[in-house]
Enzyme design. Structure first.
Site, PDB file in Angstrom:
ATOM      1  N   HIS A  92       0.728  -1.139   0.125  1.00 59.43           N
ATOM      2  CA  HIS A  92       0.142   0.061   0.039  1.00 59.43           C
ATOM      3  C   HIS A  92       0.726   1.269   0.039  1.00 59.43           C
ATOM      4  O   HIS A  92       2.017   1.161   0.747  1.00 59.43           O
ATOM      5  CB  HIS A  92      -0.774   0.191   1.276  1.00 59.43           C
ATOM      6  CG  HIS A  92      -2.016   0.918   1.084  1.00 59.43           C
ATOM      7  ND1 HIS A  92      -1.769   2.307   1.321  1.00 59.43           N
ATOM      8  CD2 HIS A  92      -3.235   0.807   1.001  1.00 59.43           C
ATOM      9  CE1 HIS A  92      -2.781   3.012   1.238  1.00 59.43           C
ATOM     10  NE2 HIS A  92      -3.815   2.064   0.987  1.00 59.43           N
TER      11      HIS A  92
ATOM     12  N   GLU B  45      -4.317   1.925  -7.129  1.00 58.37           N
ATOM     13  CA  GLU B  45      -4.671   2.827  -6.124  1.00 58.37           C
ATOM     14  C   GLU B  45      -3.765   4.205  -6.478  1.00 58.37           C
ATOM     15  O   GLU B  45      -2.748   4.182  -5.984  1.00 58.37           O
ATOM     16  CB  GLU B  45      -4.513   2.374  -4.719  1.00 58.37           C
ATOM     17  CG  GLU B  45      -5.313   1.213  -4.363  1.00 58.37           C
ATOM     18  CD  GLU B  45      -5.325   1.323  -2.769  1.00 58.37           C
ATOM     19  OE1 GLU B  45      -6.639   1.567  -2.319  1.00 58.37           O
ATOM     20  OE2 GLU B  45      -4.238   1.310  -2.137  1.00 58.37           O
TER      21      GLU B  45
HETATM   22  P1  PGA Z   1      -9.877   5.726   0.632  1.00 59.56           P
HETATM   23  O1  PGA Z   1      -8.722   4.372   0.789  1.00 59.56           O
HETATM   24  O2  PGA Z   1     -11.149   4.792   0.143  1.00 59.56           O
HETATM   25  O3  PGA Z   1     -10.333   6.063   2.050  1.00 59.56           O
HETATM   26  O4  PGA Z   1      -9.465   6.550  -0.311  1.00 59.56           O
HETATM   27  C1  PGA Z   1      -8.206   3.486  -0.195  1.00 59.56           C
HETATM   28  C2  PGA Z   1      -7.062   2.707   0.345  1.00 59.56           C
HETATM   29  O5  PGA Z   1      -6.125   3.249   0.750  1.00 59.56           O
HETATM   30  O6  PGA Z   1      -7.047   1.614   0.748  1.00 59.56           O
END
Ligand code: PGA
Length: 227
Positions: free
Chosen positions: A98, A147
């Site tokens: 992440h 992401e």
């Molecule tokens: P968010 O986070 O949905 O709060 O934007 C996504 C994540 O970082 O997994």
């Protein structure tokens, strides 16, 4: 169409009591979660894993538990770390790479590969977060979550057009992995992504913390199969 996957990433939110309250609420409305085509994974922080697993088992909830991180080392003298072998009694999935870990905790491509190896040694499914189409993807990755940094926790999701383009590249690079999108997915934004063919589901942060909102997102995922 293959099964959908929705993954809740709670980050450093919720005490043990709050974790219990969330799952107790889910247990009350569990009939709404009996979706044939959507697999649900919830990733509490380490302190919530055990109670989450216990409530899911007691109420036969159709939910798998995941971890937000794993040690790059096996069980042993590694203060503050939690090894894959310790997690494997409770979790089926592990989130690795992440951006919050890459940026704040020094997770490098090397440690990410070690973590993937540790997870695979325990037969756990790996969800690798990538920040763009060129982020390295390794053998053993079951799920790739795209992401983009600009979309995480900002209320500013990526556009469906851009997600489609990035997923095409990721699919070419790793055809066997399921592809998720994450970044400001909520009750409104989720609908714009549901028709993207290569998309198998979502990694949800903030909007996964409230049980009723999360159930709403799971139901939205399920409607994908009728598009
Ligand atoms: P968010 O986070 O949905 O709060 O934007 C996504 C994540 O970082 O997994």
């Amino acid at each position: 169409m293959s099964k959908n996957l929705i993954v809740a990433n709670w980050k450093s939110h919720k005490s043990v009591d709050e974790t219990q309250q969330f799952f107790s609420r889910i247990a009350e409305v569990k009939n709404e979660l009996q979706y044939a085509n959507t697999e649900i994974v919830i990733c509490p922080s380490f302190i919530g894993l055990e109670i989450a697993k216990r409530i899911c088992s007691e109420h036969s909830l159709p939910i798998k538990i995941g971890s937000q991180n794993v040690s790059a080392y096996s069980e042993g003298a590694y203060t503050g770390e939690v090894a894959a072998s310790q997690l494997s009694q409770i979790v089926k999935y592990i989130i690795i790479g992440h951006s919050e870990r890459r940026n704040n905790f020094g997770d490098t491509e090397e440690t990410i590969q070690e973590k993937i190896q540790q997870a695979k040694n325990e037969n756990l499914s790996v969800i690798l977060c990538v920040q763009g189409p060129d982020t390295p993807v390794y053998e053993g990755v079951d799920v790739i979550a795209y992401e983009p940094l600009s979309a995480i926790g900002t209320g500013n999701p990526d556009t469906p057009e851009n997600v489609t383009t990035v997923l095409q590249t990721l699919h070419e690079r790793s055809p066997q992995s399921l592809l998720l999108y994450g970044g400001s997915v909520d009750k409104n934004s989720i609908h714009s992504f549901l028709t993207i063919e290569l998309l198998s589901g979502f990694l949800v942060g903030g909007a996964s913390l409230d049980p009723d909102t999360f159930i709403h997102l799971v139901s939205a995922c399920e409607t994908r199969n009728s598009y």
